[in-house]
Scaffold this active site. Sequence first.
Site, short mmCIF file in Angstrom:
data_model
loop_
_atom_site.label_atom_id
_atom_site.label_comp_id
_atom_site.label_asym_id
_atom_site.label_seq_id
_atom_site.Cartn_x
_atom_site.Cartn_y
_atom_site.Cartn_z
N ASP A 1 0.84 -1.19 0.00
CA ASP A 1 0.00 0.00 0.00
C ASP A 1 0.88 1.25 0.00
O ASP A 1 2.09 1.17 0.28
CB ASP A 1 -0.90 -0.02 1.23
CG ASP A 1 -2.13 0.86 1.08
OD1 ASP A 1 -2.35 1.40 -0.01
OD2 ASP A 1 -2.87 1.01 2.07
N GLU B 1 2.71 4.62 -4.36
CA GLU B 1 2.75 5.40 -5.60
C GLU B 1 4.10 6.06 -5.88
O GLU B 1 4.39 6.24 -7.08
CB GLU B 1 1.63 6.45 -5.58
CG GLU B 1 0.24 5.91 -5.79
CD GLU B 1 -0.33 5.23 -4.55
OE1 GLU B 1 -1.32 4.50 -4.67
OE2 GLU B 1 0.23 5.42 -3.45
N ASP C 1 -8.73 2.73 -2.67
CA ASP C 1 -9.70 3.37 -1.78
C ASP C 1 -10.94 3.85 -2.53
O ASP C 1 -11.24 5.04 -2.62
CB ASP C 1 -9.05 4.54 -1.06
CG ASP C 1 -7.84 4.11 -0.24
OD1 ASP C 1 -7.72 2.90 0.04
OD2 ASP C 1 -7.02 4.97 0.11
#
Length: 797
Positions: free
Chosen positions: A452, A455, A531
């Site tokens: 997670d 990015e 999300d």
Amino acid sequence: MDGRDLVRSVRMIKAIGPAQGLRSVRTAWRARRADALALPRRTAERARVPGAARGAESQPGGGVIHFARSSLRVRVAAGGAVFCGWDGAEPEPSYALAGACPEVDARVVLEPDTDGGWRVVSERVLVVVSRHGAVEVRTPGGAVLRRELPPRWWEGIAAEGAGGRPEGGAARWVQRAEVAADARFFGLGGRAHGPRLRDGAYRLWNTDPGGAFGPGDDPLSLTMPVQLVVADAGTHLVFHDNSWDGRVTLREGAEGAGSGHDRPGTCELRMDGGPLRYWVLAGTPARVLQGWTALTGAPALPPQWALGYQHARWGFGGEAEVRRVVAGYKERELPLSAVHLDIDHYDRHRVFTVDRQRYPDLPGLARELRADGTRLVSIVDPAVKAEPGDAVYEGGAAADAFVRDAQGREVRGVVWPGESVYPDFTDARARKWWGALYAERLAQGFSGFWHDMNEPVSFAAFGERTLPRSARHALEGRGGDHREAHNVYGLAMARAGFEGLCELRPAERPFLFSRSGWAGMQRYGGSWSGDVATGWPGLRASLSLVLGLGLCGVPYSGPDIGGFSGVPSPELYLRWFQLGSCMPLFRTHSAFGAGRREPWEYGTEVLEAARTALYERQRLLPYFETLGQLARLTGAPYVRPVWWSTPRDRALRDCEDAFLLGDALLVAPVLAAGVTRRPVRLPRGRWYDTASGRAYDGPGQVWVEAPLSRIPVLARAGAVLPVTGADGGTELEVWAPVPGRGGSGLVVPDAGDGWQRPTVERFLSRREGARVVLERRDGGAVGYPVRVRGLAEGAEA
């Protein structure tokens, strides 16, 4: 900062609290200052185009065509994939390609064309290059699939007036392409609005959605410069192998536009730097994805248990709550394959640690759950708390594993643990160090991992929520900055984790899925929706992401059932649960404070309908195992658009509310409130409602029942499905073929969670009067119990 960015920033600061919010302000200022000092300033620029063709030199697989101000290398691989590289660009180095560059087709011929251009002739594809640099990719029969217009570059002008390129090869460029007027665009990674990509601009920059996203949000966590274009003339995939920030602008064509002439569809790609190189693969959708897999690597095969139902939540709070939830599933006889622990199980959110107060005996908990068939899965974030004395930080500093700035200092950002540093996963040494850290996770009893915040994310009150663009990266020894490394950061992190797990547990297939990634992500694992906002639009976006990622070569993915950000109504939760039960990754998940996701929390009616979906998923596990094996062997995703086998059916190309699960099943989820009956667009052939047995004939649209207790699932006539029988073994479910037509199916049993080579078993079905005959294609014994369905309904239809 536009209004949407402002909303995301306010929402972020509210979520992380005032202290972290203040740190995020400082981080944003530091990043802005670092970029201002370290990045070359944009000066006056001059535009450049290739100019006129001057000549060509033949090479194996194609050749190099020289223009007045540039050159184009065209190379056709043995499998038919076409590579085009401008200004000396080669296929390698590349983060997307698997291993060495594919062998060229030695039979390819480079020859002059009639208008002063050149032709590259091969068995599967014809490439025609005009004398000014336009590139057409055609079928062997001459139909134009794609026409790339001559590219244009913008390069900085040196102070003395001579043409020069900015430091880092950051010449900007644009390339515009034309496709057939009837073409439809798909892909570009995970997109919330789709799966068909409408007219508009799509950014190529992996971006944290900021806690919740819906169909209007773009970009998201996993972008790829990969397009699949479907038209009557044929299907092709184009991949621009460039990881820099960019933007794709799409415009669908129109037939008979203007004065009776077709207006072609257009695709314009603008990149901030990096090489202008791309691959084109043409053929049927199945052949294109198979070629893409050969080029970028076979998808990692999840272990058997990862195809079962999995439950996650941010905020379990401790061992007692995990035991309570697992006991709830057991008491209600609901199958549960895994429980996922979020960042709250860490010690102060620090990666590769455990909160000993909340989880005093995590290995014991893992053993206890595994004895009942439930695994533990751990979240893993890339950011490491920059704190002297922290074992992970000290180890990474000693290994020189962290990203640094132009002055050689560690780049620091703000994430959940506070001020943090970031491993440079584009450095093989850093990947080796990071991969070894998973030994701690395995010792805690975890069986799988979800990556997670990769990015990567750095909380920032303004500007981009990631590392400064001037941050330095190894880039496999070539050196460069975050402008080039950003989009491949999650991919390289997945590689580090996957390779580390293979070394630590060589006899087991790793289970890993990641929020961010890039082309080739499938080699190391899958992904999930991230999300997604709670609401009916979020439900629709979940389907779009899974379909889009599958068409980009990432077959294993799924949504956060119920949405991540809010509390779903019982109806919304159930419809999401029913959709999720037909996805490869079948997982509930929610944010801290967004409510529970256990099926019994939504009332008796929802519980019973969820039980039905869970049992059907268990029954179909042998089919999902087969689809996973086929994805690894052929690249075909589990979840496919309804036009997969009939891409020339224009009505199917525009169908976005249903999908094929493999070749045998068509799933029509309910995506709006209050729907108990819905239209379904059918491909050609006969289809059976698996609940009622009623037969429908396609192509065309039919209306089917969709009560709250189930969503419509239809089986193709003649299909042979491996399913779980009453005794727990595998049996074959055969849907009655239409008289005069045969059917078929594949079974690829999974021999375990290791690396055993699979055996593909092929079966043929046919109708003989009032009975159905099933045979192995190799002539051997069927070897499984057989159950025929739809025979009476098929006879009546």
